[in-house]
Design an enzyme around this catalytic site. Structure first.
Site, PDB file in Angstrom:
ATOM      1  N   ILE A 108       0.864  -1.176   0.000  1.00  0.00           N
ATOM      2  CA  ILE A 108       0.000   0.000   0.000  1.00  0.00           C
ATOM      3  C   ILE A 108       0.903   1.228   0.000  1.00  0.00           C
ATOM      4  O   ILE A 108       1.672   1.431   0.936  1.00  0.00           O
ATOM      5  CB  ILE A 108      -0.923  -0.002   1.225  1.00  0.00           C
ATOM      6  CG1 ILE A 108      -1.744  -1.276   1.240  1.00  0.00           C
ATOM      7  CG2 ILE A 108      -1.830   1.225   1.230  1.00  0.00           C
ATOM      8  CD1 ILE A 108      -2.154  -1.716   2.604  1.00  0.00           C
ATOM      9  N   CYS A 132     -13.143   1.829  -4.397  1.00  0.00           N
ATOM     10  CA  CYS A 132     -12.184   1.051  -5.180  1.00  0.00           C
ATOM     11  C   CYS A 132     -13.025   0.042  -5.951  1.00  0.00           C
ATOM     12  O   CYS A 132     -14.148   0.361  -6.344  1.00  0.00           O
ATOM     13  CB  CYS A 132     -11.124   0.411  -4.282  1.00  0.00           C
ATOM     14  SG  CYS A 132     -11.783  -0.610  -2.937  1.00  0.00           S
TER      15      CYS A 132
END
Length: 197
Positions: A108, A132
């Site tokens: 991430i 997302c």
């Protein structure tokens, strides 16, 4: 003869008396539009929403939110129809291309989450939808870091993350949230309902 609530002989159509798409009504009856939220939709805070990727069936619902902005956390370009919907409704798109990876290869990018948080914290972008693909991992990480700014305890942050991720919850995402440094964002303007203390 089947009984109905109105005492008539025919069973009600769809939920709440609305026609069901199976009956050929395509979600409309007498001019009323059936609002369908995107997958994993929820309110995060006043003017802040989260979900999975919206499609054409969700446009009426999204329009009812009066969105000013969308924070999109995937690297893929927006589908043309969705992009046109945003433009037609004056909705600004913030895209932070975070790759969707499976454990143990999850990486991430902290800077992308930090920049997405800055867009989220700017109330001029509200109402805003964060999404997302499925509204689980990338969205969960951003919302989890936002919850740290709201001074939620980690167990509550992880409970919320797991509620949306379900059986696909990732230890690496939770570790990212736990270790994410919010100190550089504490000076950002925050006028959210949970931040006024």
């Amino acid at each position: 003869m089947p009984m109905t609530l109105d005492g008539g002989g025919a069973p009600p159509e769809g939920v709440g008396g609305r026609p069901s798409p199976a009956n050929g009504a395509e979600g409309e009856r007498d001019g009323d539009e059936l609002f369908v939220p995107p997958l994993n939709f929820a309110m995060v805070d006043g003017g802040v929403f989260r979900s999975g990727f919206p499609d054409g069936a969700n446009f009426g619902f999204l329009q009812s939110l009066g969105l000013r902005s969308v924070i999109y956390l995937c690297p893929e370009p927006y589908p043309e129809a969705t992009d046109e919907f945003l433009k037609a409704n004056g909705i600004r798109l913030f895209q932070f291309g975070i790759d969707g990876c499976k454990e143990p290869f999850v990486n991430i990018p902290e800077e992308a989450i930090r920049e997405a948080l800055k867009a989220l914290l700017d109330v001029r972008n509200h109402p805003v939808l964060i999404h997302c693909k499925r509204g689980k991992h990338r969205t969960g990480c951003l919302v989890g870091c936002f919850r740290k700014l709201q001074r939620w305890c980690l167990s509550s942050i992880f409970d919320e993350y797991q509620r949306f991720a379900g059986t696909k919850a990732r230890v690496s995402d939770q570790r990212f949230i736990e270790l994410f440094d919010i100190s550089s964002l504490k000076h950002s303007p925050m006028s959210f309902s949970c931040l006024k203390r």
